[in-house]
Motif scaffolding. Structure first.
Motif, PDB file in Angstrom:
ATOM      1  N   LYS A 115       7.126  10.929  20.140  1.00 21.76           N
ATOM      2  CA  LYS A 115       8.104  11.137  21.212  1.00 21.76           C
ATOM      3  C   LYS A 115       8.868   9.867  21.585  1.00 21.76           C
ATOM      4  O   LYS A 115       9.987   9.933  22.037  1.00 21.76           O
ATOM      5  CB  LYS A 115       7.410  11.696  22.445  1.00 21.76           C
ATOM      6  N   LEU A 116       8.261   8.713  21.426  1.00 22.16           N
ATOM      7  CA  LEU A 116       8.905   7.467  21.823  1.00 22.16           C
ATOM      8  C   LEU A 116       9.591   6.763  20.658  1.00 22.16           C
ATOM      9  O   LEU A 116       9.854   5.573  20.708  1.00 22.16           O
ATOM     10  CB  LEU A 116       7.881   6.534  22.464  1.00 22.16           C
ATOM     11  N   CYS A 117       9.883   7.507  19.598  1.00 16.82           N
ATOM     12  CA  CYS A 117      10.435   6.929  18.383  1.00 16.82           C
ATOM     13  C   CYS A 117      11.629   7.770  17.950  1.00 16.82           C
ATOM     14  O   CYS A 117      11.573   8.990  17.981  1.00 16.82           O
ATOM     15  CB  CYS A 117       9.335   6.940  17.320  1.00 16.82           C
ATOM     16  N   SER A 118      12.707   7.121  17.536  1.00 17.58           N
ATOM     17  CA  SER A 118      13.871   7.862  17.061  1.00 17.58           C
ATOM     18  C   SER A 118      13.664   8.284  15.610  1.00 17.58           C
ATOM     19  O   SER A 118      12.793   7.765  14.906  1.00 17.58           O
ATOM     20  CB  SER A 118      15.124   6.994  17.172  1.00 17.58           C
ATOM     21  N   THR A 119      14.496   9.200  15.157  1.00 16.35           N
ATOM     22  CA  THR A 119      14.444   9.639  13.758  1.00 16.35           C
ATOM     23  C   THR A 119      14.730   8.465  12.831  1.00 16.35           C
ATOM     24  O   THR A 119      14.075   8.303  11.802  1.00 16.35           O
ATOM     25  CB  THR A 119      15.465  10.775  13.525  1.00 16.35           C
ATOM     26  N   THR A 120      15.679   7.625  13.209  1.00 21.22           N
ATOM     27  CA  THR A 120      16.001   6.446  12.398  1.00 21.22           C
ATOM     28  C   THR A 120      14.798   5.526  12.281  1.00 21.22           C
ATOM     29  O   THR A 120      14.487   5.031  11.188  1.00 21.22           O
ATOM     30  CB  THR A 120      17.192   5.684  13.014  1.00 21.22           C
ATOM     31  N   GLU A 121      14.116   5.281  13.388  1.00 25.44           N
ATOM     32  CA  GLU A 121      12.930   4.408  13.359  1.00 25.44           C
ATOM     33  C   GLU A 121      11.826   5.006  12.498  1.00 25.44           C
ATOM     34  O   GLU A 121      11.169   4.294  11.736  1.00 25.44           O
ATOM     35  CB  GLU A 121      12.433   4.147  14.777  1.00 25.44           C
ATOM     36  N   ALA A 122      11.609   6.316  12.614  1.00 22.87           N
ATOM     37  CA  ALA A 122      10.582   6.969  11.798  1.00 22.87           C
ATOM     38  C   ALA A 122      10.926   6.870  10.313  1.00 22.87           C
ATOM     39  O   ALA A 122      10.055   6.608   9.474  1.00 22.87           O
ATOM     40  CB  ALA A 122      10.425   8.439  12.214  1.00 22.87           C
ATOM     41  N   MET A 123      12.201   7.057   9.972  1.00 20.68           N
ATOM     42  CA  MET A 123      12.631   6.930   8.577  1.00 20.68           C
ATOM     43  C   MET A 123      12.466   5.495   8.080  1.00 20.68           C
ATOM     44  O   MET A 123      12.021   5.273   6.958  1.00 20.68           O
ATOM     45  CB  MET A 123      14.089   7.363   8.414  1.00 20.68           C
ATOM     46  N   THR A 124      12.806   4.528   8.930  1.00 22.76           N
ATOM     47  CA  THR A 124      12.673   3.117   8.546  1.00 22.76           C
ATOM     48  C   THR A 124      11.226   2.786   8.236  1.00 22.76           C
ATOM     49  O   THR A 124      10.920   2.154   7.218  1.00 22.76           O
ATOM     50  CB  THR A 124      13.202   2.198   9.667  1.00 22.76           C
ATOM     51  N   VAL A 125      10.316   3.217   9.108  1.00 21.59           N
ATOM     52  CA  VAL A 125       8.895   2.938   8.898  1.00 21.59           C
ATOM     53  C   VAL A 125       8.404   3.603   7.615  1.00 21.59           C
ATOM     54  O   VAL A 125       7.686   2.987   6.821  1.00 21.59           O
ATOM     55  CB  VAL A 125       8.060   3.405  10.112  1.00 21.59           C
ATOM     56  N   ALA A 126       8.806   4.849   7.393  1.00 18.45           N
ATOM     57  CA  ALA A 126       8.378   5.555   6.177  1.00 18.45           C
ATOM     58  C   ALA A 126       8.899   4.844   4.921  1.00 18.45           C
ATOM     59  O   ALA A 126       8.157   4.689   3.937  1.00 18.45           O
ATOM     60  CB  ALA A 126       8.861   7.003   6.205  1.00 18.45           C
ATOM     61  N   LEU A 127      10.149   4.403   4.939  1.00 17.98           N
ATOM     62  CA  LEU A 127      10.712   3.707   3.778  1.00 17.98           C
ATOM     63  C   LEU A 127      10.034   2.352   3.566  1.00 17.98           C
ATOM     64  O   LEU A 127       9.717   1.980   2.433  1.00 17.98           O
ATOM     65  CB  LEU A 127      12.220   3.525   3.942  1.00 17.98           C
ATOM     66  N   LEU A 128       9.807   1.620   4.647  1.00 18.91           N
ATOM     67  CA  LEU A 128       9.121   0.327   4.510  1.00 18.91           C
ATOM     68  C   LEU A 128       7.708   0.520   3.984  1.00 18.91           C
ATOM     69  O   LEU A 128       7.236  -0.249   3.144  1.00 18.91           O
ATOM     70  CB  LEU A 128       9.099  -0.416   5.843  1.00 18.91           C
ATOM     71  N   TRP A 129       7.018   1.526   4.479  1.00 20.14           N
ATOM     72  CA  TRP A 129       5.647   1.777   4.029  1.00 20.14           C
ATOM     73  C   TRP A 129       5.630   2.121   2.546  1.00 20.14           C
ATOM     74  O   TRP A 129       4.718   1.747   1.817  1.00 20.14           O
ATOM     75  CB  TRP A 129       5.024   2.886   4.858  1.00 20.14           C
ATOM     76  N   ARG A 130       6.671   2.823   2.092  1.00 16.37           N
ATOM     77  CA  ARG A 130       6.728   3.206   0.680  1.00 16.37           C
ATOM     78  C   ARG A 130       7.066   2.028  -0.235  1.00 16.37           C
ATOM     79  O   ARG A 130       6.504   1.892  -1.313  1.00 16.37           O
ATOM     80  CB  ARG A 130       7.753   4.311   0.479  1.00 16.37           C
ATOM     81  N   PHE A 131       7.999   1.181   0.195  1.00 14.27           N
ATOM     82  CA  PHE A 131       8.498   0.138  -0.695  1.00 14.27           C
ATOM     83  C   PHE A 131       7.826  -1.219  -0.539  1.00 14.27           C
ATOM     84  O   PHE A 131       7.828  -2.013  -1.463  1.00 14.27           O
ATOM     85  CB  PHE A 131      10.007  -0.032  -0.527  1.00 14.27           C
ATOM     86  N   ALA A 132       7.322  -1.511   0.640  1.00 10.54           N
ATOM     87  CA  ALA A 132       6.668  -2.799   0.859  1.00 10.54           C
ATOM     88  C   ALA A 132       5.163  -2.572   0.879  1.00 10.54           C
ATOM     89  O   ALA A 132       4.694  -1.557   1.359  1.00 10.54           O
ATOM     90  CB  ALA A 132       7.123  -3.413   2.180  1.00 10.54           C
ATOM     91  N   SER A 133       4.426  -3.504   0.359  1.00 12.47           N
ATOM     92  CA  SER A 133       2.976  -3.343   0.362  1.00 12.47           C
ATOM     93  C   SER A 133       2.451  -3.476   1.784  1.00 12.47           C
ATOM     94  O   SER A 133       3.040  -4.186   2.602  1.00 12.47           O
ATOM     95  CB  SER A 133       2.317  -4.382  -0.540  1.00 12.47           C
ATOM     96  N   PRO A 134       1.356  -2.808   2.093  1.00  9.35           N
ATOM     97  CA  PRO A 134       0.777  -2.921   3.446  1.00  9.35           C
ATOM     98  C   PRO A 134       0.442  -4.362   3.820  1.00  9.35           C
ATOM     99  O   PRO A 134       0.488  -4.724   4.989  1.00  9.35           O
ATOM    100  CB  PRO A 134      -0.483  -2.063   3.366  1.00  9.35           C
ATOM    101  N   ASP A 135       0.121  -5.197   2.832  1.00  3.84           N
ATOM    102  CA  ASP A 135      -0.181  -6.603   3.128  1.00  3.84           C
ATOM    103  C   ASP A 135       1.042  -7.337   3.668  1.00  3.84           C
ATOM    104  O   ASP A 135       0.912  -8.273   4.457  1.00  3.84           O
ATOM    105  CB  ASP A 135      -0.675  -7.323   1.869  1.00  3.84           C
ATOM    106  N   ILE A 136       2.223  -6.923   3.261  1.00  5.28           N
ATOM    107  CA  ILE A 136       3.447  -7.549   3.742  1.00  5.28           C
ATOM    108  C   ILE A 136       3.802  -7.010   5.122  1.00  5.28           C
ATOM    109  O   ILE A 136       4.174  -7.760   6.021  1.00  5.28           O
ATOM    110  CB  ILE A 136       4.610  -7.316   2.758  1.00  5.28           C
ATOM    111  N   ILE A 137       3.675  -5.697   5.297  1.00  9.49           N
ATOM    112  CA  ILE A 137       4.031  -5.073   6.570  1.00  9.49           C
ATOM    113  C   ILE A 137       3.053  -5.473   7.667  1.00  9.49           C
ATOM    114  O   ILE A 137       3.447  -5.816   8.775  1.00  9.49           O
ATOM    115  CB  ILE A 137       4.067  -3.540   6.433  1.00  9.49           C
TER     116      ILE A 137
END
Length: 185
Positions: A115-137
């Motif tokens: 509820k406290l997150c926009s669609t853009t923010e949710a998409m950004t997090v999903a894309l970062l999680w997919r492309f960047a390793s968790p160690d970087i994030i």
């Protein structure tokens, strides 16, 4: 027209260079089925003025030149891809979005977002999680941070023990006073 950002940006020229037509949002249903049509000129202007024409061109090319995403020129996917590029956590390459269906990701983000997150923010997090390793994030804490956290916990433990001791001492003194007061009265 006043340019309100630090960078001058002609979004129509940038879009034309990327093979994209910009239409007004009220024309959405007339050309909804055709690809490479963008109905969010304000988003393009905001990103272009904030980060420059080169950044906007890169974002638009990443989207339209990836497989199956030429029609994903809505506000949320454009802003999310811009955020990923700006993050510096992902190596930007031409085939970055080839395995991602941005329209499907947008639909998921609209349903799954907190509820406290926009669609853009949710998409950004999903894309970062997919492309960047968790160690970087989420980098592991350094030895110094771990030691500082241990010291903080030890101080808190001692503080709670001291507070408990003071409460017990005060309760014991009150009980002692009642006992001694009861004998003399």
């Amino acid at each position: 027209m006043l340019n309100r950002g630090p960078f001058p940006c002609d979004v129509h020229r940038v879009a034309e260079q990327c093979g994209i037509r910009i239409l007004k949002p009220d024309q959405h249903y007339a050309a909804a089925s055709s690809g490479r049509v963008c109905f969010c000129p304000k988003t393009l202007k905001r990103i272009g003025r904030a980060y420059g024409e080169d950044h906007l061109r890169l974002v638009l090319r990443l989207i339209v030149e990836s497989e199956g995403n030429a029609g994903a020129l809505q506000m949320e996917p454009i802003a999310a891809v811009s955020n990923v590029v700006l993050s510096g956590l992902v190596e930007i390459r031409a085939d970055l979005l080839d395995d991602v269906d941005l329209e499907q990701l947008r639909a998921w983000a609209q349903v799954a977002r907190p509820k406290l997150c926009s669609t853009t923010e949710a998409m950004t997090v999903a894309l970062l999680w997919r492309f960047a390793s968790p160690d970087i994030i989420m980098p592991a804490p350094s030895a110094e941070k771990i030691a500082a956290e241990e010291r903080r916990r030890e101080i808190m433990r001692k503080s709670r023990a001291n507070a408990k001791r003071r409460r017990l001492k005060a309760a014991g003194a009150a009980a002692q006073h009642e006992i001694s007061g009861g004998l003399t009265g």
